[in-house]
Design an enzyme around this catalytic site. Structure first.
Site, PDB file in Angstrom:
ATOM      1  N   ASP A  22       0.845  -1.188   0.000  1.00 40.58           N
ATOM      2  CA  ASP A  22       0.000   0.000   0.000  1.00 40.58           C
ATOM      3  C   ASP A  22       0.886   1.247   0.000  1.00 40.58           C
ATOM      4  OD1 ASP A  22       0.943   0.289   2.631  1.00 40.58           O
ATOM      5  OD2 ASP A  22      -0.903  -0.472   3.527  1.00 40.58           O
ATOM      6  N   GLN A  23       0.275   2.391   0.152  1.00 44.27           N
ATOM      7  CA  GLN A  23       1.006   3.657   0.078  1.00 44.27           C
ATOM      8  C   GLN A  23       2.047   3.795   1.194  1.00 44.27           C
ATOM      9  OE1 GLN A  23      -1.562   7.065   0.078  1.00 44.27           O
ATOM     10  NE2 GLN A  23      -0.019   8.389  -0.816  1.00 44.27           N
TER      11      GLN A  23
END
Length: 92
Positions: free
Chosen positions: A17-18
């Site tokens: 994810d980010q």
């Protein structure tokens, strides 16, 4: 204890994810990767088994997150066959 098959998986950038953590949805994919390798390791590759008319659907899966995986980590998934009810195979 039965046969244990260990599968190493390198966490790819696209699986994160980010924040750089492996997205939680990927862990089930890792389990499937290990399950497939397990059956290959005991001489029952999925392609052959399914060709022979035997299907092995996953009817239950669960996990407890202990610590996150991050991009470039290598995780080891262990699969083991354990005795179960008739007409059922449990891989842990």
């Amino acid at each position: 204890m039965g046969h244990i098959e260990k599968t190493e998986h390198y966490i790819q950038y696209y699986e994160t994810d980010q924040m750089g953590y492996c997205h939680h949805s990927n862990y089930i994919r890792f389990f499937e990767e290990a399950r497939s390798k397990f059956f290959d390791g005991i001489g029952l590759p999925y392609a052959k088994v399914e060709k022979d008319g035997v299907l092995s659907p996953v009817v239950e899966a669960g996990l407890e997150y202990k610590m996150p995986c991050r991009y470039s980590d290598t995780v080891v998934i262990e699969a083991e066959l354990k005795p179960s009810a008739m007409n059922r195979v449990d891989v842990y």
